[in-house]
Every structure is written in structure tokens, then in C-alpha cells.
Design a protein around this motif. Structure first.
Motif, mmCIF file in Angstrom:
data_model
loop_
_atom_site.group_PDB
_atom_site.id
_atom_site.type_symbol
_atom_site.label_atom_id
_atom_site.label_comp_id
_atom_site.label_asym_id
_atom_site.label_seq_id
_atom_site.Cartn_x
_atom_site.Cartn_y
_atom_site.Cartn_z
ATOM 1 N N TYR A 122 -72.678 57.027 -97.004
ATOM 2 C CA TYR A 122 -71.757 58.080 -96.562
ATOM 3 C C TYR A 122 -71.655 59.130 -97.654
ATOM 4 C CZ TYR A 122 -70.284 55.800 -92.292
ATOM 5 O OH TYR A 122 -70.267 55.269 -91.027
ATOM 6 N N VAL A 124 -70.630 62.070 -97.664
ATOM 7 C CA VAL A 124 -69.424 62.901 -97.685
ATOM 8 C C VAL A 124 -68.377 62.384 -98.661
ATOM 9 C CG1 VAL A 124 -69.671 63.908 -95.373
ATOM 10 C CG2 VAL A 124 -68.618 61.647 -95.634
ATOM 11 N N THR A 125 -68.379 61.088 -98.912
ATOM 12 C CA THR A 125 -67.353 60.530 -99.795
ATOM 13 C C THR A 125 -67.613 60.831 -101.268
ATOM 14 O OG1 THR A 125 -68.483 58.389 -99.982
ATOM 15 C CG2 THR A 125 -66.925 58.647 -98.175
ATOM 16 N N TRP A 130 -64.528 66.850 -100.119
ATOM 17 C CA TRP A 130 -63.627 65.825 -99.602
ATOM 18 C C TRP A 130 -62.733 65.226 -100.683
ATOM 19 C CZ3 TRP A 130 -61.875 65.500 -95.046
ATOM 20 C CH2 TRP A 130 -62.611 66.041 -93.994
ATOM 21 N N TYR A 179 -68.268 60.177 -88.735
ATOM 22 C CA TYR A 179 -67.860 61.151 -89.753
ATOM 23 C C TYR A 179 -66.385 61.547 -89.656
ATOM 24 C CZ TYR A 179 -72.591 61.634 -91.525
ATOM 25 O OH TYR A 179 -73.803 61.380 -92.111
ATOM 26 N N THR A 183 -64.071 60.309 -92.878
ATOM 27 C CA THR A 183 -63.443 61.326 -93.722
ATOM 28 C C THR A 183 -61.924 61.286 -93.620
ATOM 29 O OG1 THR A 183 -63.840 62.968 -91.963
ATOM 30 C CG2 THR A 183 -65.410 62.907 -93.789
ATOM 31 N N PHE A 251 -69.173 68.232 -92.856
ATOM 32 C CA PHE A 251 -70.097 67.098 -92.831
ATOM 33 C C PHE A 251 -71.476 67.425 -93.390
ATOM 34 C CE2 PHE A 251 -67.331 66.625 -88.938
ATOM 35 C CZ PHE A 251 -66.405 65.817 -89.571
#
Length: 329
Positions: A122, A124-125, A130, A179, A183, A251
Motif C-alpha cells: 500500500y 499510499v501509506t 497521507w 484505497y 486511507t 491515490f
């Protein structure tokens, strides 16, 4: 330098993750494996990897890699994550790791049995975008959070694409529904309690192509929709009693648009823009993974977190079979 081996020549690896490994300060691309040795050699040559293998097993048995990145079809993730862990390799595996939360349990057993790092990818983390949203919420920048709203859509009707093949783990929720869920959970640090959902399927593909979801978290709600057959859209917003946070490129940072977090006050008379010129989210992901694999203290996406996120997706599927009713996560 963590020596990565790539399992398959899949597009996401070629275009996004392998270039990130090459650019990362603490990783090196050591090998490429494919069931077609010609394709493995071509990709290895393209990215400067010194080794190419004509089978995944052969690469896992070698001593030229420390870790493996797995971008295989979703239906094969659990099997090869376990086999890689049992070969003593650290594992970065594309999301979704599994199609049911219960399927992740044997991966956790394999991780612990072999004392290796296994993490779902992932990206995005790991982004400053974020992490900024998480910090703003923690600081109370918008007062009490009441509602989170999101969308993620694209249009794809290619019958040969794995996203439209149920046997390979296709479907909108496994591909992009994860996603808005991950998130929201990452930014708030909270877990959903129950969900309502509408889930629609393609008559020919038999994959889910649209989902509209309402989820109750402690103190706030999340509503989002995803689709694999709608015009492209990405958005996430966090609405509070004192303000609003909007994520412009939530994303696909680096590709979708400007990477910006907008913080507006209650009457929208003032907006602060936090701009991130180059989040390099895949580079940050593999660098963090390499630090954690080396034993350094580093936050990574854990398999326990994978279980929690997959339980959310599992609950959405169940709720889609209940006409308007609530389903416990």
C-alpha cells in the motif's frame, strides 16, 4: 542494499515498482523471474539486473536475492508469498494480498515461522500527502471529524485484463475499493464497525464493477463509491465541525494530478494548500520496506493491518447481498 528479485514481468512492476527499486537509496534490482526466460532476460537487461530466471522457484532457491516483489495476479499472491517466506526471503506483495481475510492467516504463520518481513504494497501509506492528512486530523485542524467522502473510478472493458477475470481475483473492490478503506483507516487510526453497500456486477465478466458504500466508524461515517466502468475520478475529503480537508491527488500520486492537501476553515473564507512536488510514493515504499527488513525501526504496512482492511472489504461484499441492511465488519 536490499537485493530484490521480481516475480513476473507484470506492468505495475515494469512501470512503477521496479523503477522505484532502481532509484531507491537502499535497494538494488538483483534478479527478474518469469515463466518465459526470454521476457525475464529482456526485463533484466532493461533495468540492469544481473540475473534472470526462467521460473519463480529457481529464483527463490538462489542466494542472489534477499527479498522478492510479487506483482502476480491476485489469486496467486497468498501462495507465492508463503513460498517466498519459506525460502527465507522478505516479501513485498502487491495489493490485495488476499480475497478473504481468513486467507491471510497462513501468510502470518509463514512470516513468523521464517522470521522474515512480509508486507502488502500500500504505497499510499508512505506518502507525505497521507501523513499530512493524518497529522492534521490528529492535531484537530478540522475540529471533530464527522464525515469522510471518497471516490475512485476508471473505465476498463478489456476481457483479457485480469481485473475483469474473477478466477484471477478481478473486480473493482479488490482493485480500487481498498484505497478509500485503507486511507481512511490510516488517516484516522480507527476501524469500521458496520457497513451498508450496493454492489453491482458485470453480466459477462461476473466481476463487481460498481460499489456504493456507507460505513460507520467510531464518531464518524465514511461514504464512497468505486467503479471499473465509469469516467475517471479520484477524490477524498474529510469534513469536520471546524473545517474541511480535501486531498487533490489521493491515490495515484505522481500520475493523477497535483499532489496537494487543502485545509479550509469553517466558512471556507480561508484555505491553506500543502503542496508536495514529488511524493515518489513507490520509492518511499521500497526504501521503508528495506529499512524494516534490515531491522531498523520503521513503520510499514503489517499483515495484521492487511487482515483488518480485508475484513472491511469482505463486509462490503456481504452487505451488497443484504437489501439496505447493515452488516457488521
Amino acid at each position: 542494499m536490499l537485493r530484490f528479485g521480481i516475480m513476473s514481468t507484470a506492468k505495475i512492476g515494469r512501470e512503477l515498482v521496479v523503477p522505484a527499486i532502481v532509484d531507491a537509496e537502499n535497494c538494488v534490482l538483483a534478479a527478474v523471474a518469469s515463466r518465459d526466460i526470454g521476457r525475464a532476460r529482456a526485463m533484466a537487461e532493461r533495468f540492469g539486473a544481473p540475473h534472470a530466471f526462467g521460473s519463480y522457484e529457481e529464483m527463490l532457491e538462489s542466494d542472489v536475492i534477499d527479498a522478492v516483489y510479487i506483482p502476480l495476479p491476485t489469486s496467486q499472491h497468498v501462495e507465492w508469498a508463503i513460498r517466498a517466506a519459506d525460502a527465507g526471503k522478505h516479501v513485498l506483495v502487491e495489493k490485495p494480498l488476499a480475497l478473504k481475510a481468513e486467507d491471510i492467516a497462513p501468510v502470518i504463520v509463514a512470516r513468523d515461522r521464517n522470521n522474515v518481513l512480509v508486507s502488502e504494497a500500500y504505497m499510499v501509506t508512505y506518502t507525505p500527502v497521507w501523513r499530512k492528512v493524518r497529522a492534521l486530523l490528529s492535531e484537530g485542524a478540522i475540529g471533530d471529524l464527522v464525515h469522510v467522502q471518497g471516490a475512485f473510478t476508471y473505465f476498463l472493458r478489456d476481457e483479457t485484463n485480469m481485473r475483469n477475470i474473477p478466477e484471477l481475483g478481478g473486480g473493482g473492490l479488490p482493485d480500487i475499493g481498498v484505497y478509500p478503506t485503507v486511507t481512511t483507516r490510516f488517516a484516522t487510526g480507527k476501524e469500521p464497525e458496520r457497513v451498508q453497500a450496493t454492489v453491482r456486477y458485470d453480466e459477462n465478466f461476473r466481476t463487481d464493477i460498481y460499489a456504493s458504500v456507507r460505513a460507520e466508524f467510531p464518531g464518524f461515517e465514511l461514504s464512497f463509491y468505486v467503479s471499473t466502468q465509469l469516467a475517471h475520478r479520484q477524490t477524498m475529503a474529510f469534513h469536520g465541525t471546524e473545517g474541511l480537508i480535501e486531498v487533490v491527488s489521493p491515490f495515484n500520486a505522481d500520475r493523477w494530478g497535483e499532489e496537494t492537501v487543502l485545509l479550509s476553515n469553517r466558512n471556507h473564507s480561508e484555505t491553506q494548500a500543502f503542496r508536495f512536488q514529488d511524493s515518489r510514493q513507490y520509492v518511499r515504499e521500497v526504501e521503508a520496506f528495506a529499512r524494516a527488513a534490515s531491522g531498523a525501526e520503521q513503520e510499514v504496512f503489517t499483515l495484521e493491518d492487511s487482515v483488518r482492511n480485508q475484513r472491511f472489504i469482505d463486509a462490503i461484499y456481504r452487505a451488497g447481498n443484504v437489501d439496505g441492511g447493515w452488516t457488521t465488519v
